[in-house]
Design a protein around this motif. Structure first.
Motif, PDB file in Angstrom:
ATOM      1  N   LEU A 109       0.836  -1.202   0.000  1.00  0.00           N
ATOM      2  CA  LEU A 109       0.000   0.000   0.000  1.00  0.00           C
ATOM      3  C   LEU A 109       0.871   1.253   0.000  1.00  0.00           C
ATOM      4  O   LEU A 109       0.611   2.216  -0.745  1.00  0.00           O
ATOM      5  CB  LEU A 109      -0.913  -0.006   1.233  1.00  0.00           C
ATOM      6  N   LYS A 110       1.925   1.241   0.809  1.00  0.00           N
ATOM      7  CA  LYS A 110       2.834   2.394   0.853  1.00  0.00           C
ATOM      8  C   LYS A 110       3.544   2.581  -0.490  1.00  0.00           C
ATOM      9  O   LYS A 110       3.746   3.705  -0.956  1.00  0.00           O
ATOM     10  CB  LYS A 110       3.873   2.211   1.963  1.00  0.00           C
ATOM     11  N   LEU A 111       3.902   1.460  -1.120  1.00  0.00           N
ATOM     12  CA  LEU A 111       4.551   1.537  -2.433  1.00  0.00           C
ATOM     13  C   LEU A 111       3.621   2.185  -3.451  1.00  0.00           C
ATOM     14  O   LEU A 111       4.053   3.005  -4.273  1.00  0.00           O
ATOM     15  CB  LEU A 111       4.950   0.136  -2.902  1.00  0.00           C
ATOM     16  N   VAL A 112       2.342   1.845  -3.383  1.00  0.00           N
ATOM     17  CA  VAL A 112       1.361   2.429  -4.304  1.00  0.00           C
ATOM     18  C   VAL A 112       1.184   3.924  -4.033  1.00  0.00           C
ATOM     19  O   VAL A 112       1.136   4.735  -4.967  1.00  0.00           O
ATOM     20  CB  VAL A 112       0.001   1.704  -4.177  1.00  0.00           C
ATOM     21  N   THR A 113       1.099   4.306  -2.763  1.00  0.00           N
ATOM     22  CA  THR A 113       0.923   5.733  -2.440  1.00  0.00           C
ATOM     23  C   THR A 113       2.158   6.542  -2.839  1.00  0.00           C
ATOM     24  O   THR A 113       2.033   7.669  -3.325  1.00  0.00           O
ATOM     25  CB  THR A 113       0.645   5.924  -0.931  1.00  0.00           C
ATOM     26  N   ASP A 114       3.340   5.963  -2.642  1.00  0.00           N
ATOM     27  CA  ASP A 114       4.566   6.655  -3.039  1.00  0.00           C
ATOM     28  C   ASP A 114       4.622   6.836  -4.556  1.00  0.00           C
ATOM     29  O   ASP A 114       5.137   7.837  -5.065  1.00  0.00           O
ATOM     30  CB  ASP A 114       5.800   5.865  -2.580  1.00  0.00           C
ATOM     31  N   THR A 115       4.113   5.848  -5.286  1.00  0.00           N
ATOM     32  CA  THR A 115       4.155   5.884  -6.749  1.00  0.00           C
ATOM     33  C   THR A 115       3.106   6.821  -7.326  1.00  0.00           C
ATOM     34  O   THR A 115       3.386   7.563  -8.277  1.00  0.00           O
ATOM     35  CB  THR A 115       3.942   4.471  -7.325  1.00  0.00           C
ATOM     36  N   GLY A 117       1.234   9.141  -5.489  1.00  0.00           N
ATOM     37  CA  GLY A 117       1.112  10.426  -4.804  1.00  0.00           C
ATOM     38  C   GLY A 117      -0.234  10.597  -4.120  1.00  0.00           C
ATOM     39  O   GLY A 117      -0.539  11.673  -3.591  1.00  0.00           O
ATOM     40  N   LEU A 118      -1.050   9.555  -4.122  1.00  0.00           N
ATOM     41  CA  LEU A 118      -2.369   9.614  -3.496  1.00  0.00           C
ATOM     42  C   LEU A 118      -2.300   9.177  -2.035  1.00  0.00           C
ATOM     43  O   LEU A 118      -1.360   8.507  -1.617  1.00  0.00           O
ATOM     44  CB  LEU A 118      -3.346   8.705  -4.257  1.00  0.00           C
ATOM     45  N   ALA A 119      -3.318   9.532  -1.293  1.00  0.00           N
ATOM     46  CA  ALA A 119      -3.375   9.182   0.125  1.00  0.00           C
ATOM     47  C   ALA A 119      -3.662   7.693   0.299  1.00  0.00           C
ATOM     48  O   ALA A 119      -4.251   7.053  -0.576  1.00  0.00           O
ATOM     49  CB  ALA A 119      -4.465  10.004   0.820  1.00  0.00           C
ATOM     50  N   THR A 124      -9.161   4.814  -4.986  1.00  0.00           N
ATOM     51  CA  THR A 124      -8.422   4.261  -6.129  1.00  0.00           C
ATOM     52  C   THR A 124      -7.228   3.453  -5.654  1.00  0.00           C
ATOM     53  O   THR A 124      -6.938   2.372  -6.179  1.00  0.00           O
ATOM     54  CB  THR A 124      -7.953   5.382  -7.071  1.00  0.00           C
ATOM     55  N   VAL A 125      -6.534   3.957  -4.658  1.00  0.00           N
ATOM     56  CA  VAL A 125      -5.395   3.243  -4.095  1.00  0.00           C
ATOM     57  C   VAL A 125      -5.847   1.900  -3.529  1.00  0.00           C
ATOM     58  O   VAL A 125      -5.204   0.861  -3.756  1.00  0.00           O
ATOM     59  CB  VAL A 125      -4.710   4.083  -2.993  1.00  0.00           C
ATOM     60  N   LYS A 126      -6.953   1.903  -2.824  1.00  0.00           N
ATOM     61  CA  LYS A 126      -7.477   0.655  -2.258  1.00  0.00           C
ATOM     62  C   LYS A 126      -7.829  -0.342  -3.367  1.00  0.00           C
ATOM     63  O   LYS A 126      -7.584  -1.544  -3.233  1.00  0.00           O
ATOM     64  CB  LYS A 126      -8.709   0.951  -1.408  1.00  0.00           C
ATOM     65  N   ALA A 127      -8.402   0.170  -4.465  1.00  0.00           N
ATOM     66  CA  ALA A 127      -8.784  -0.701  -5.578  1.00  0.00           C
ATOM     67  C   ALA A 127      -7.552  -1.283  -6.265  1.00  0.00           C
ATOM     68  O   ALA A 127      -7.543  -2.454  -6.673  1.00  0.00           O
ATOM     69  CB  ALA A 127      -9.626   0.082  -6.589  1.00  0.00           C
ATOM     70  N   ILE A 128      -6.503  -0.481  -6.387  1.00  0.00           N
ATOM     71  CA  ILE A 128      -5.256  -0.958  -7.000  1.00  0.00           C
ATOM     72  C   ILE A 128      -4.656  -2.087  -6.168  1.00  0.00           C
ATOM     73  O   ILE A 128      -4.265  -3.139  -6.685  1.00  0.00           O
ATOM     74  CB  ILE A 128      -4.234   0.200  -7.127  1.00  0.00           C
ATOM     75  N   VAL A 129      -4.595  -1.865  -4.857  1.00  0.00           N
ATOM     76  CA  VAL A 129      -4.013  -2.866  -3.958  1.00  0.00           C
ATOM     77  C   VAL A 129      -4.834  -4.152  -3.978  1.00  0.00           C
ATOM     78  O   VAL A 129      -4.288  -5.261  -4.105  1.00  0.00           O
ATOM     79  CB  VAL A 129      -3.923  -2.314  -2.514  1.00  0.00           C
TER      80      VAL A 129
END
Length: 214
Positions: A109-115, A117-119, A124-129
């Motif tokens: 999850l942190k890797l996705v947020t770092d990539t 820039g979303l919280a 969307t981040v939750k859906a990606i993960v």
């Protein structure tokens, strides 16, 4: 920042669709009609599977099933195929961490947020993960690594054998040239004028002993 990471809004459906793909025949074109009629997922949110699959190279841009798609249907290559698909679809994450698939869910999850820039609590981040982890259930990254190593070893052995054969051929050609090498020579003999046969006998005897026996 543009988000290029694939995801399904209804990420829980991803596993169900992938399971259905394993049982269904391969379509000429994987479109909304096939997804809804043949696989039984007619909903609008479920159609987000198509862009997800295209990003992961399971489908071509025109919706044509790729070799990865066909391999995924084969139980023998399913794990390898999905591992490869995830590496292609989530390439941005793998640029940052080549072992992204080994991360725990919080670290991923942190890797996705770092990539992106979303919280971390962004939908969307939750859906990606969730999409990644649901698809990862089908993947076998260890087999992928093993096959790559085997492929490199085979290529190395093939190149080595090719070099050995080439060297052996050159050696044989050189040897053959040495064997075939010969010298041709012509002797112009001027005999003295004489009526004594003994002189001629002596000349020809000398030629035979010193030249012709070679």
């Amino acid at each position: 920042m543009a988000i290029n990471l694939p995801y399904m809004v209804s990420s829980g459906t991803l596993t169900k669709i992938l399971n259905k793909i394993c049982d269904a025949s391969i379509p000429e074109n994987f479109n909304g009609d096939f997804l809804g009629t043949k696989l039984g997922f007619p909903g609008g949110n479920q159609k987000t599977f198509i862009p997800w699959a295209k990003k992961c190279k399971l489908l071509g841009e025109d919706g044509t099933p790729t070799q990865l798609y066909k391999d995924f249907r084969n139980p023998k290559y399913r794990g390898v195929s999905m591992a490869s698909a995830l590496k292609k679809g989530y390439e941005e994450l793998y640029v940052r961490n080549e072992y992204a698939h080994d991360l725990s869910r919080p670290d991923f999850l942190k890797l996705v947020t770092d990539t992106t820039g979303l919280a971390h609590d962004n939908s969307t981040v939750k859906a990606i993960v969730s999409s990644f982890f649901n698809a990862k259930e089908f993947a076998d990254f260890e087999s992928t690594l093993s096959n790559e190593e085997k492929s490199n070893q085979i290529e190395s052995r093939t190149e080595s054998n090719s070099n050995e054969k080439g060297s052996d051929t050159i050696h044989k050609n050189v040897t053959k040239k040495h064997i075939d090498l010969g010298i041709n020579y012509t002797i112009n003999l001027v005999l003295p004028k004489t009526d004594d046969p003994a002189i001629y006998n002596a000349i020809f005897k000398s030629l035979k002993e010193n030249l012709l026996n070679e």
